[in-house]
Write an enzyme that holds these catalytic residues in place. Sequence first.
Site, PDB file in Angstrom:
ATOM      1  CE  LYS A  35      12.910  -0.155  -0.087  1.00 33.39           C
ATOM      2  NZ  LYS A  35      12.209  -0.961   0.879  1.00 33.39           N
ATOM      3  CE  LYS A  85      11.461  -1.087  -7.612  1.00 30.00           C
ATOM      4  NZ  LYS A  85      10.719  -0.230  -6.895  1.00 30.00           N
TER       5      LYS A  85
HETATM    6  P1  NAD Z   1       2.049  -3.103  -6.888  1.00 33.17           P
HETATM    7  O1  NAD Z   1       2.434  -3.469  -8.259  1.00 33.17           O
HETATM    8  O2  NAD Z   1       1.360  -4.234  -5.933  1.00 33.17           O
HETATM    9  O3  NAD Z   1       1.012  -1.685  -6.716  1.00 33.17           O
HETATM   10  C1  NAD Z   1       1.418  -0.597  -7.547  1.00 33.17           C
HETATM   11  C2  NAD Z   1       0.011   0.086  -8.142  1.00 33.17           C
HETATM   12  O4  NAD Z   1       0.041   1.047  -8.775  1.00 33.17           O
HETATM   13  C3  NAD Z   1      -1.015  -0.986  -8.567  1.00 33.17           C
HETATM   14  O5  NAD Z   1      -2.204  -0.955  -7.992  1.00 33.17           O
HETATM   15  C4  NAD Z   1      -1.019  -0.390 -10.114  1.00 33.17           C
HETATM   16  O6  NAD Z   1      -2.287  -0.544 -10.810  1.00 33.17           O
HETATM   17  C5  NAD Z   1      -0.675   1.032  -9.686  1.00 33.17           C
HETATM   18  N1  NAD Z   1      -0.231   1.698 -11.051  1.00 33.17           N
HETATM   19  C6  NAD Z   1       0.905   1.240 -11.792  1.00 33.17           C
HETATM   20  N2  NAD Z   1       1.246   2.242 -12.528  1.00 33.17           N
HETATM   21  C7  NAD Z   1       0.197   3.218 -12.442  1.00 33.17           C
HETATM   22  C8  NAD Z   1      -0.014   4.586 -13.228  1.00 33.17           C
HETATM   23  N3  NAD Z   1       0.707   4.819 -14.289  1.00 33.17           N
HETATM   24  N4  NAD Z   1      -1.182   5.154 -12.874  1.00 33.17           N
HETATM   25  C9  NAD Z   1      -1.743   4.805 -11.641  1.00 33.17           C
HETATM   26  N5  NAD Z   1      -1.748   3.652 -11.066  1.00 33.17           N
HETATM   27  C10 NAD Z   1      -0.545   2.969 -11.570  1.00 33.17           C
HETATM   28  O7  NAD Z   1       3.244  -2.784  -5.817  1.00 33.17           O
HETATM   29  P2  NAD Z   1       3.799  -2.598  -4.478  1.00 33.17           P
HETATM   30  O8  NAD Z   1       4.335  -4.038  -4.013  1.00 33.17           O
HETATM   31  O9  NAD Z   1       2.597  -2.106  -3.737  1.00 33.17           O
HETATM   32  O10 NAD Z   1       4.819  -1.571  -4.385  1.00 33.17           O
HETATM   33  C11 NAD Z   1       4.775  -0.248  -4.569  1.00 33.17           C
HETATM   34  C12 NAD Z   1       6.091   0.505  -4.328  1.00 33.17           C
HETATM   35  O11 NAD Z   1       6.469   0.118  -3.023  1.00 33.17           O
HETATM   36  C13 NAD Z   1       7.259   0.043  -5.270  1.00 33.17           C
HETATM   37  O12 NAD Z   1       8.071   1.042  -5.562  1.00 33.17           O
HETATM   38  C14 NAD Z   1       7.934  -1.401  -4.147  1.00 33.17           C
HETATM   39  O13 NAD Z   1       9.226  -1.295  -4.560  1.00 33.17           O
HETATM   40  C15 NAD Z   1       7.804  -0.603  -2.786  1.00 33.17           C
HETATM   41  N6  NAD Z   1       7.885  -1.414  -1.790  1.00 33.17           N
HETATM   42  C16 NAD Z   1       7.299  -2.591  -1.822  1.00 33.17           C
HETATM   43  C17 NAD Z   1       7.362  -3.573  -0.801  1.00 33.17           C
HETATM   44  C18 NAD Z   1       6.520  -4.930  -0.695  1.00 33.17           C
HETATM   45  O14 NAD Z   1       6.853  -5.599   0.041  1.00 33.17           O
HETATM   46  N7  NAD Z   1       5.755  -5.140  -1.668  1.00 33.17           N
HETATM   47  C19 NAD Z   1       7.935  -3.306   0.369  1.00 33.17           C
HETATM   48  C20 NAD Z   1       8.592  -1.932   0.410  1.00 33.17           C
HETATM   49  C21 NAD Z   1       8.502  -1.152  -0.641  1.00 33.17           C
END
Ligand code: NAD
Length: 296
Positions: free
Chosen positions: A172, A240
């Site tokens: 990744k 990040k």
């Molecule tokens: P996001 O911020 O929308 O979602 C994260 C979720 O985790 C939120 O609902 C938050 O409330 C919850 N959370 C945070 N801390 C917490 C804790 N301590 N306990 C419980 N829940 C907690 O992020 P996202 O866009 O869904 O991304 C998630 C992961 O996927 C990241 O690592 C990101 O890099 C990766 N990712 C994102 C994308 C994209 O297009 N958004 C694409 C590929 C990978």
Amino acid sequence: MAEKVGFIGLGIMGRPMAKNLIEAGYDLVLYNRTREKAEELAEEGASVAGSPKEVAEQSDIIITMLPDSPQVEEVLAGENGVLQGVSEGALIVDMSTISPVVTEELSQKAEERDASMLDAPVSGGDVGAIEGTLSIMVGGGEEDFERAKPLFDVMGDTVTHVGPSGTGQVVKAANQIVVALTIEAVSEALVLGSKGGVAPEKILDVLSGGLAGNKVMEVKREKMLDHSFDPGFRIELHHKDLGIALAAGREYGVTLPVTAIVDQMLETLKMRGRGDRDHSAILTLIEESSGHEIGR
Ligand code: NAD
């Protein structure tokens, strides 16, 4: 009996991924820091737990989809975390993008509790999550991979076991280097061509046909030409991810000179208040330093 699945982290990505699993008939127990997000999704036919520990107590397989390494560490190894509640033989599947070094440490902690762990980060964005067409790169044991494969097949359409623990995160990180550096190269090409008197559309058309052709020019074309930088993938998340790549490079003794430069460009964009913009807004930094907006 089908395995009971815990799902922790219901944000942009986690929510639609969990929803697809519910629709595929899996019995899910949900947890999110903001409880309302879990309760809302539970209406589709799932239950809600009060802590990651409670999720683990009720699940055979526990999936996490959280922002970054500190959150995954807290949810798995912290107080009332998953590792306090896992039963023998449980499988943890972390689908967040985090440090491979942290992943390996957590995987060892899981083993100490007679559980196992896969790292299974994804690419394909929110659209891939909604449509169940993510690309999933998986590190960990072969048997664990086979056990989780039916779940991966619901969430994605390209599912690859790439090697032992941590290697999913390494792949990744490699992916994120190529995407960021390609966006930067396309931005330089567009500003040079445009300031030199060529229409930006023509630059993309011509370059697409040869060795310079790439998917960024296709997928980000409209955003870059129109300067419409609604995300997509946010600059702060990509920043990040390059931080993860640079830290892994330091750990493994690998030089990543151009990644370091683009990392600093993303930092600059964040400082200029554009952290929530799509990563294709790297273009704006080259435009500003060149005193030229493409197409003008
Ligand atoms: P996001 O911020 O929308 O979602 C994260 C979720 O985790 C939120 O609902 C938050 O409330 C919850 N959370 C945070 N801390 C917490 C804790 N301590 N306990 C419980 N829940 C907690 O992020 P996202 O866009 O869904 O991304 C998630 C992961 O996927 C990241 O690592 C990101 O890099 C990766 N990712 C994102 C994308 C994209 O297009 N958004 C694409 C590929 C990978």
